[in-house]
Motif scaffolding. Structure first.
Motif, PDB file in Angstrom:
ATOM      1  N   GLU A   1       0.707  -2.935   4.971  1.00 31.20           N
ATOM      2  CA  GLU A   1       0.801  -4.044   5.328  1.00 31.20           C
ATOM      3  C   GLU A   1       2.431  -4.354   5.142  1.00 31.20           C
ATOM      4  O   GLU A   1       2.990  -3.874   4.269  1.00 31.20           O
ATOM      5  CB  GLU A   1       0.335  -5.141   4.376  1.00 31.20           C
TER       6      GLU A   1
ATOM      7  N   ARG B   1      -0.387   4.948   0.481  1.00 31.94           N
ATOM      8  CA  ARG B   1      -0.704   5.268   1.645  1.00 31.94           C
ATOM      9  C   ARG B   1       0.760   5.718   2.528  1.00 31.94           C
ATOM     10  O   ARG B   1       0.783   6.460   3.522  1.00 31.94           O
ATOM     11  CB  ARG B   1      -1.549   4.251   2.409  1.00 31.94           C
TER      12      ARG B   1
ATOM     13  N   GLN C   1       6.261  -1.982  12.849  1.00 28.01           N
ATOM     14  CA  GLN C   1       5.172  -2.726  13.238  1.00 28.01           C
ATOM     15  C   GLN C   1       4.343  -1.924  14.183  1.00 28.01           C
ATOM     16  O   GLN C   1       3.063  -1.600  13.853  1.00 28.01           O
ATOM     17  CB  GLN C   1       5.272  -4.009  13.569  1.00 28.01           C
TER      18      GLN C   1
ATOM     19  N   SER D   1       0.800  -1.098  -0.026  1.00 32.15           N
ATOM     20  CA  SER D   1      -0.060  -0.088   0.025  1.00 32.15           C
ATOM     21  C   SER D   1       0.822   1.216  -0.080  1.00 32.15           C
ATOM     22  O   SER D   1       0.980   1.920   0.756  1.00 32.15           O
ATOM     23  CB  SER D   1      -0.933   0.129   1.229  1.00 32.15           C
TER      24      SER D   1
ATOM     25  N   HIS E   1       4.365   1.294  14.400  1.00 38.78           N
ATOM     26  CA  HIS E   1       4.069   2.714  13.995  1.00 38.78           C
ATOM     27  C   HIS E   1       3.433   3.067  12.384  1.00 38.78           C
ATOM     28  O   HIS E   1       3.101   3.961  12.159  1.00 38.78           O
ATOM     29  CB  HIS E   1       5.402   3.557  14.087  1.00 38.78           C
TER      30      HIS E   1
ATOM     31  N   CYS F   1       1.482   8.997   4.518  1.00 39.41           N
ATOM     32  CA  CYS F   1       1.606   9.089   5.863  1.00 39.41           C
ATOM     33  C   CYS F   1       2.744   9.722   6.558  1.00 39.41           C
ATOM     34  O   CYS F   1       2.910   9.666   7.662  1.00 39.41           O
ATOM     35  CB  CYS F   1       1.337   7.661   6.586  1.00 39.41           C
TER      36      CYS F   1
ATOM     37  N   ASP G   1       0.784   3.039   9.675  1.00 41.24           N
ATOM     38  CA  ASP G   1      -0.566   3.427   9.735  1.00 41.24           C
ATOM     39  C   ASP G   1      -1.375   2.212   9.311  1.00 41.24           C
ATOM     40  O   ASP G   1      -1.052   1.233   8.602  1.00 41.24           O
ATOM     41  CB  ASP G   1      -1.062   4.405   8.498  1.00 41.24           C
ATOM     42  N   GLU G   2      -2.691   2.172   9.786  1.00 42.23           N
ATOM     43  CA  GLU G   2      -3.586   1.499   9.571  1.00 42.23           C
ATOM     44  C   GLU G   2      -3.869   0.970   8.263  1.00 42.23           C
ATOM     45  O   GLU G   2      -3.876   1.892   7.461  1.00 42.23           O
ATOM     46  CB  GLU G   2      -4.872   1.515  10.311  1.00 42.23           C
ATOM     47  N   GLY G   3      -3.826  -0.062   7.523  1.00 41.89           N
ATOM     48  CA  GLY G   3      -3.994  -0.620   6.217  1.00 41.89           C
ATOM     49  C   GLY G   3      -2.791  -0.652   5.471  1.00 41.89           C
ATOM     50  O   GLY G   3      -2.791  -1.083   4.474  1.00 41.89           O
TER      51      GLY G   3
END
Length: 338
Positions: free
Chosen positions: A140, A67, A132, A64, A134, A71, A136-138
């Motif tokens: 991977e 993103r 892991q 991703s 820090h 971020c 952002d969500e989404g």
């Protein structure tokens, strides 16, 4: 404890058996059994036209990617500019802590739809946990354990590798591409840790030995170990984490200001935001630091080793050596001082 037991307790790279078979002297390094030199000897390894080295690094993917770029805001992890890192390029970076100290240095590459991150093996557990905790969500992250990293460096490195894959000759410094090398898809960057021109080749572990043997079939290519790696990087002024860099050393103290792009340190919406930014940016603005990494050339043939204290003419302690070894290219010794 017997030396055999010490060696057995150490981790091994995919090329360990090959190193032993060609007569490498093995030593413990960052928890691994690694070659420090080969029968050629450190000085001749340093001066060879094409140097092949087994690099001890850990690799991760960050998917991703769009993103990941977005971020880069307050709370991000590196002081360097990731947003403007073009596809097919990589950049030197470092993690900082809340005191502005360097947790590790690393390479970040943009492979188009994801980031390819290479960290030091000695710091891999803390670095993976840090990422892991820090990201952002989404976003991977996948830790890649089944690859080896070969460095092909030296004045004729491009000429030799182009015999196997002509496309590498088109690559510029810090370019990174997926290329077929010796019949296997590899991740190839035009970069290295020696100060010489060359490439770093991330290859599946199962194909690493075949690639290494294919490269060493060329008469110009010689294996080099940790000894020549150290003398080469010192002549070029490159830091070694755990020696010249640590969690108490800021990028400004380490003379790594060049690694923080202007957009991350000047006024603007993308400036700062990384751990320890207030401390680091204040040091940049005021130039007020208690210590500074500098390079010196010794006046004797005997190297001044790490940990040696330096004094001025009035017997005042003015520094401590963080790295020191002979510099074969200049016929003298080099040392770094903090």
């Amino acid at each position: 404890m017997a030396q055999e037991q010490v060696t057995q307790d150490l981790l091994k790279t995919p090329l360990h058996a090959l190193h032993v078979n060609v007569g490498a002297k093995m030593v413990p390094f960052a928890g691994y059994d690694m070659p420090v030199q080969y029968p050629l000897g450190v000085k001749k390894e340093h001066l060879t036209a094409v140097m092949l080295r087994d690099c001890l690094m850990c690799r991760t993917w960050a998917n991703s990617f769009a993103r990941c770029k977005r971020c880069q805001n307050p709370g991000n992890l590196v002081p360097v500019d990731i947003i403007d890192l073009p596809a097919g390029k990589q950049r030197y970076a470092f993690f900082t802590n809340e005191q502005g100290g360097i947790m590790d240095d690393l390479m970040v590459a943009n492979l188009g739809d994801h980031l390819f991150v290479v960290v030091n093996a000695a710091c891999k557990e803390q670095d993976i946990a840090h990422l892991q905790a820090h990201l952002d969500e989404g976003v991977e992250m996948e830790v890649i354990e089944d690859r080896a990293l070969l460095a092909l460096q030296g004045p004729k490195a491009a000429e030799v590798l182009a015999r196997i894959q002509p496309e590498v000759a088109e690559m510029l410094f810090m370019d990174v591409r997926k290329l077929d090398i010796n019949g296997v898809e590899c991740i190839v960057s035009r970069s290295g840790y020696t100060g010489e021109d060359g490439y770093e080749i991330s290859v599946p572990a199962e194909n690493a030995e075949a690639l290494a043997q294919a490269l060493t079939e060329y008469e110009e290519v010689e294996w080099i170990g940790l000894g020549a790696r150290d003398s080469l990087r010192l002549e070029c002024g490159l830091c070694l984490y755990g020696h010249d860099l640590d969690t108490t050393t800021t990028p400004v103290e380490a003379s790594l200001l060049w690694g923080i792009q202007k957009v991350r340190r000047n006024d603007g919406e993308r400036a700062g935001g990384f751990p320890g930014a207030d401390i680091v940016l204040n040091q940049i603005e005021t130039k007020d630091v208690a210590r500074k990494r500098i390079g010196l050339i010794g006046q004797t043939k005997a190297p001044v080793r790490e940990g040696a204290k330096l004094f001025d003419a009035d017997d005042n302690e003015i520094g401590i050596v963080t790295s020191g070894t002979a510099g074969p290219t200049a016929g003298n010794q080099y040392l770094w001082v903090m």
